[in-house]
Design a protein around this motif. Sequence first.
Motif, PDB file in Angstrom:
ATOM      1  N   UNK A  85       0.853  -1.181   0.000  1.00  0.00           N
ATOM      2  CA  UNK A  85       0.000   0.000   0.000  1.00  0.00           C
ATOM      3  C   UNK A  85       0.892   1.235   0.000  1.00  0.00           C
ATOM      4  N   UNK A  86       0.392   2.299  -0.608  1.00  0.00           N
ATOM      5  CA  UNK A  86       1.241   3.457  -0.870  1.00  0.00           C
ATOM      6  C   UNK A  86       1.846   4.062   0.380  1.00  0.00           C
ATOM      7  N   UNK A  87       1.109   4.093   1.474  1.00  0.00           N
ATOM      8  CA  UNK A  87       1.710   4.691   2.653  1.00  0.00           C
ATOM      9  C   UNK A  87       1.597   3.756   3.851  1.00  0.00           C
ATOM     10  N   UNK A  88       1.727   2.482   3.589  1.00  0.00           N
ATOM     11  CA  UNK A  88       1.791   1.535   4.687  1.00  0.00           C
ATOM     12  C   UNK A  88       2.510   0.290   4.183  1.00  0.00           C
TER      13      UNK A  88
END
Lengths: 144, 474
Positions: A85-88
């Motif tokens: 995921x983009x920020x995880x």
Amino acid sequence: MSRALLIGYGNPLRGDDGVGWTAADMLAARYPELTVITRHQLTPELAETISHFARVVFVDATAVGQPGDIVAHRLDPESVTGDLYSHNCDPAGLLKMAGFLYGRAPTGHIVTITGESFGYEETLSPTVTAVLPQLCAKIEQLIA
Amino acid sequence: MTQTITIDPVTRIEGHSKITIHLDDEGRVKDARFHVTQFRGFEKLSQGRPFAEMPALTARTCGICPVSHLVTSAKACDELLAVRIPEAGGDLRRIMNLAQVVQSHALSFFHLSSPDLVLGMDSDPAQRHIFGVLQAYPELARDGIALRQFGQEIIALLGGKRIHPGWIVPGGVSNPLSEEDHATIMAKIPNALIRIRRTLDWYKNVFGTFDAEIRTFANFPTLFMGLVDAKGELAFYDGKIRIVDAVGRILADQLEPSRYMDYIAEAVEPDSYLKSPYYKPMGYPEGIFRVGPLARLNIISRCGTPLADQEWSEFRMLQRGAVLSSFQYHYARLIEILYAIERMEQLLNKPHILDKHVRAYARPNQFEGVGMAEAPRGTLLHHYKIDERGLITWVNMIIATGNNNLAMNKGVFQVARHFIRGKEISEGILNRVEAVIRCYDPCLSCSTHAFGQMPLSVQLVSPDGELLDEVRRG
């Protein structure tokens, strides 16, 4: 130790979820030459950063296990098959990205500690606070 | 018997939502709705707080674009103080706001949407993710990472940290720019320019292969709204409102942000926590407008920086009048990254940029203040009222994503009607329904001022309410 990177991550406003930050801050004070990063979440940009180091240790809280349990294991980038995921991002996924994009993937470990309380608070629970020395000792072994 | 398809949750966007698609007796799409299913209520919980807390408090609305809220909130607070902030303070705010545009647009384009663009809408979903992109185009992945780092590092240098910096305050900024940090930022600009120009070239080579998507991804006439300066150039930090119609005609110009209630109203639909702003003179829903990168490039007379102006000229050749397809939000986003980098360099070269006087101090001198700025996703507004003690008594926030709500709903309907045939949704169709929303890069956590992650669901429902098919992701 100058080639080692320590990344503590989690939410320091949610009780024991901030233990990664606490441990990272403690070790940063103890070892000025150690590069230490604290983050709420792991993001793809860290792949470039970690590619510059020989070793990286991630420190995170977990809800799995008995409060105060400390578990460390080596990360296997080859085990990563799914999405990031983009920020995880996943720690092993970041190692894989570093190797693929920058041709340099450090050896990586993750150290987790089971939290007791994840409420709206900026302090660690007594159980987690009590085992912080053991947590730091485990990290020291890995970054030495 | 009509039927409904539900996509729940929608993925690769910020926040929680679902989509319902209603079919008629013949299995044709009769209606489609985009529902935002999270709620937060910042306008209410801010009441009673000292106004000076508002920038830091409202920045917590979002972890992606906190700087946009900081800037807009600080501008509303400047009005409460009735101060004129020092020139260096204003320009430093502008730089941070532009750095925010770069990092947020890079996140949207490279991390969220590039899997569709690189691998194709119908590619295997098991491979349609960031690893798929970096295997297919590692240079594109490296450029995305570098550009996002570039924006975040500038935010961290100026504000002390990447997320929720507390540096922008009522009256200006809390600390001046040091010579060392100035040199650090300037040194990074040439590399950032190379990377965004390479990405623009790549995009211009591939977007032609998405003809069906360009024709159907929210490609319809609407109004476009955003801030422009006195010369009609891009204005992310200040400026006044310009509204342009679908053929590119200026309907209204230099509208005062503080008088937004004269020209913007908000409708509430029963099936979503996201309000639906519209252009008041044309009524609801005829007053549908779009904001954000596509809208900004449609309303301006030019960007105002050399390289971005060249790209903008080419962009405007896509269509006579306004560029209507929301697919081209991606294109516009890249041009805005280019503009932001160039503009930051211009600002950093100003002789006063290292001035130590960066903040004006005052007690509140007015009981009401409005701040407006361009967030990455579009026009953002904060409006506060305070009592004689400086405590907040009333707040209204109109969020960029909310401004696009009507267009996102209409876009989902257009895509669904074009691609869906029958009772079941193929993965490729599901992805297109999601992808039209991704074009807007909605931040639903912001727009409902809500809390949580952003999965998506799509439901297919019959005319009598029977759930025929449902897809959930995230």
